[in-house]
Design an enzyme around this catalytic site. Structure first.
Site, short mmCIF file in Angstrom:
data_model
loop_
_atom_site.label_atom_id
_atom_site.label_comp_id
_atom_site.label_asym_id
_atom_site.label_seq_id
_atom_site.Cartn_x
_atom_site.Cartn_y
_atom_site.Cartn_z
N TRP A 157 0.77 -1.13 -0.02
CA TRP A 157 0.06 -0.05 -0.15
C TRP A 157 0.82 1.22 -0.15
CZ3 TRP A 157 -1.44 -4.36 2.76
CH2 TRP A 157 -2.64 -4.69 2.60
N HIS B 94 -6.64 2.25 0.99
CA HIS B 94 -7.67 1.41 0.77
C HIS B 94 -9.06 1.88 1.70
CE1 HIS B 94 -5.87 -1.45 3.79
NE2 HIS B 94 -5.66 0.06 4.47
N ARG C 274 -3.34 5.28 -4.33
CA ARG C 274 -1.88 4.50 -4.38
C ARG C 274 -0.93 5.29 -5.37
NH1 ARG C 274 -4.03 -1.30 -3.80
NH2 ARG C 274 -5.29 -0.83 -2.13
N GLN D 231 -13.16 2.35 -4.26
CA GLN D 231 -13.45 1.02 -3.71
C GLN D 231 -14.58 0.95 -2.86
OE1 GLN D 231 -9.96 0.03 -0.85
NE2 GLN D 231 -8.85 -1.43 -2.56
N VAL E 59 -7.00 -9.92 7.56
CA VAL E 59 -8.12 -11.14 7.53
C VAL E 59 -7.33 -12.33 7.63
CG1 VAL E 59 -9.70 -9.96 6.45
CG2 VAL E 59 -7.88 -10.90 5.12
N ALA F 263 -14.95 -9.52 5.81
CA ALA F 263 -14.86 -8.29 5.15
C ALA F 263 -14.10 -8.37 3.78
CB ALA F 263 -13.60 -7.38 5.94
N1 PHE Z 1 -8.06 -3.38 1.60
C1 PHE Z 1 -7.75 -4.39 0.60
C2 PHE Z 1 -6.91 -3.67 -0.50
O1 PHE Z 1 -7.12 -2.67 -0.88
C3 PHE Z 1 -8.86 -5.17 0.07
C4 PHE Z 1 -9.45 -5.92 1.37
C5 PHE Z 1 -10.61 -5.52 2.00
C6 PHE Z 1 -9.00 -7.15 1.56
C7 PHE Z 1 -11.20 -6.27 2.90
C8 PHE Z 1 -9.34 -8.11 2.60
C9 PHE Z 1 -10.41 -7.37 3.34
O2 PHE Z 1 -6.25 -4.40 -1.10
#
Ligand code: PHE
Length: 346
Positions: free
Chosen positions: A154, A177, A203, A217, A260, A314
């Site tokens: 990120w 994100h 990004r 997103q 996660v 999520a």
């Molecule tokens: N936040 C992650 C991304 O931007 C995506 C994601 C969201 C993955 C929720 C898992 C759970 O790459």
């Protein structure tokens, strides 16, 4: 000289308005503008003027000539129409009005509204969060510690805080994100919860047909007792099928996201090329639609939720790519170029 020119103008104007036939008007023209007319005489005198007065007088004479020609033409028009100048402007109230050009909602916004309405119909609350986020929420509370290589995924833009302001929440970044809203929103909620967070993220990316430095997103979070991976897959499949109004193929791959466990990437068959391979899917036939997974126990704890009692899933949907599939667009950059040739197709 300038005085003479003004006199000339007054006389000429008077003569034009009092000319009542085209022939009279023609005589006026010859008298004032003809080869041996009044203006020609005045211009001859220009030569005798002192050098420094010539430019101003010459400019004024030219201006007068133009005005005069316009006035003659105007008068000629009204004489031809047979109407005196004062009533030559006729208002026809039965003439159709002029059509006003009008705009419409941007395809991305239109698509986002569709997405939120589908989740809304499944009982999800819709919330938004800040685009300038602290590293605490963007990383730390999501189990992405400082200096951990996972932060590299990120890579982002740091924002300088106002002089002297030291934030207890760490540096400010443009959020990479929508996931920081998982924890933020849980500060004012208790399970069971079901919400989505649509919004812009940033990004540090080189742009190409499927990457932009800014994109959209839509985060999703569900927490309750006994939530399982099948709830996640079922929810996303129903979402995709409602969106595309047909049965869709999805593919699930294990993926690492620190917040996660387990982490899953969900791909969908590329609707542009039917899985054959095209630039939009990088010739793979599949499009990466979202990251997802079961909320990590550490993150649940950071939310103030007991991981022994509750579990949750999520997901983070890439709105731009989903929109490309939905409308059949093969370059993500088109969305942000404000090119009317593109926008008018929607
Ligand atoms: N936040 C992650 C991304 O931007 C995506 C994601 C969201 C993955 C929720 C898992 C759970 O790459």
């Amino acid at each position: 000289m300038l005085e003479q020119l003004e006199q000339f103008k007054t006389q000429a104007d008077k003569a034009i308005t009092s000319a009542n036939t085209l022939q009279e008007l023609r005589d006026v023209e010859v008298h004032f503008l003809g080869r041996r007319g009044k203006l020609a005489l005045l211009l001859q005198q220009l030569r005798d003027l002192p050098q420094e007065e010539r430019p101003a007088a010459g400019a004024r004479a030219n201006e007068l000539k133009k005005d005069l020609i316009a006035a003659l033409a105007h008068r000629a028009e009204s004489l031809k129409g047979g109407t005196p100048a004062s009533t030559s402007h006729v208002l026809d109230i039965t003439w159709p009005g002029e059509r006003m050009p009008y705009g419409h909602i941007h395809p991305l916004t239109r698509f986002l509204r569709l997405v939120t309405s589908i989740f809304s119909s499944m009982g999800f609350e819709i919330i938004e969060g800040p685009e300038v986020e602290s590293t605490k929420y963007n990383f730390d509370l999501l189990n992405i510690p400082k200096d951990h290589p996972a932060r590299d995924v990120w890579d982002t833009f740091f924002v300088r805080s106002p002089e002297g302001v030291k934030s207890a929440e760490g540096d400010l970044v443009l959020r990479t994100h929508t996931s920081p809203m998982q924890v933020r929103a849980m500060e004012t909620r208790t399970p069971p919860v079901r919400f989505i967070v649509p919004g812009r993220v940033y990004r540090h990316e080189a742009t190409d047909a499927s990457h932009e430095a800014m994109f959209y997103q839509c985060e999703g979070l569900v927490i309750d007792r006994g939530i399982r991976v099948t709830d996640l897959l079922g929810t996303l499949k129903i979402f995709l099928q409602t969106l595309f109004e047909k049965k869709v193929k999805i593919r699930v791959r294990p993926e690492f996201y620190p917040f996660v466990e387990p982490g899953l990437d969900i791909d969908m068959s590329c609707l542009l090329c039917d899985g054959k391979g095209c630039p939009a899917c990088k010739q793979s036939g599949w499009m990466e639609m979202m990251g997802s997974g079961m909320v990590h126990p550490k993150v649940l704890t950071n939310m103030g939720v007991d991981p022994k009692v509750y579990s949750g899933f999520a997901f983070g949907l890439g709105i731009d790519r989903l929109m490309m599939l939905y409308f059949g667009i093969d370059d993500v950059r088109l969305s942000y170029q404000s090119d009317m040739r593109f926008l008018e197709q929607f």
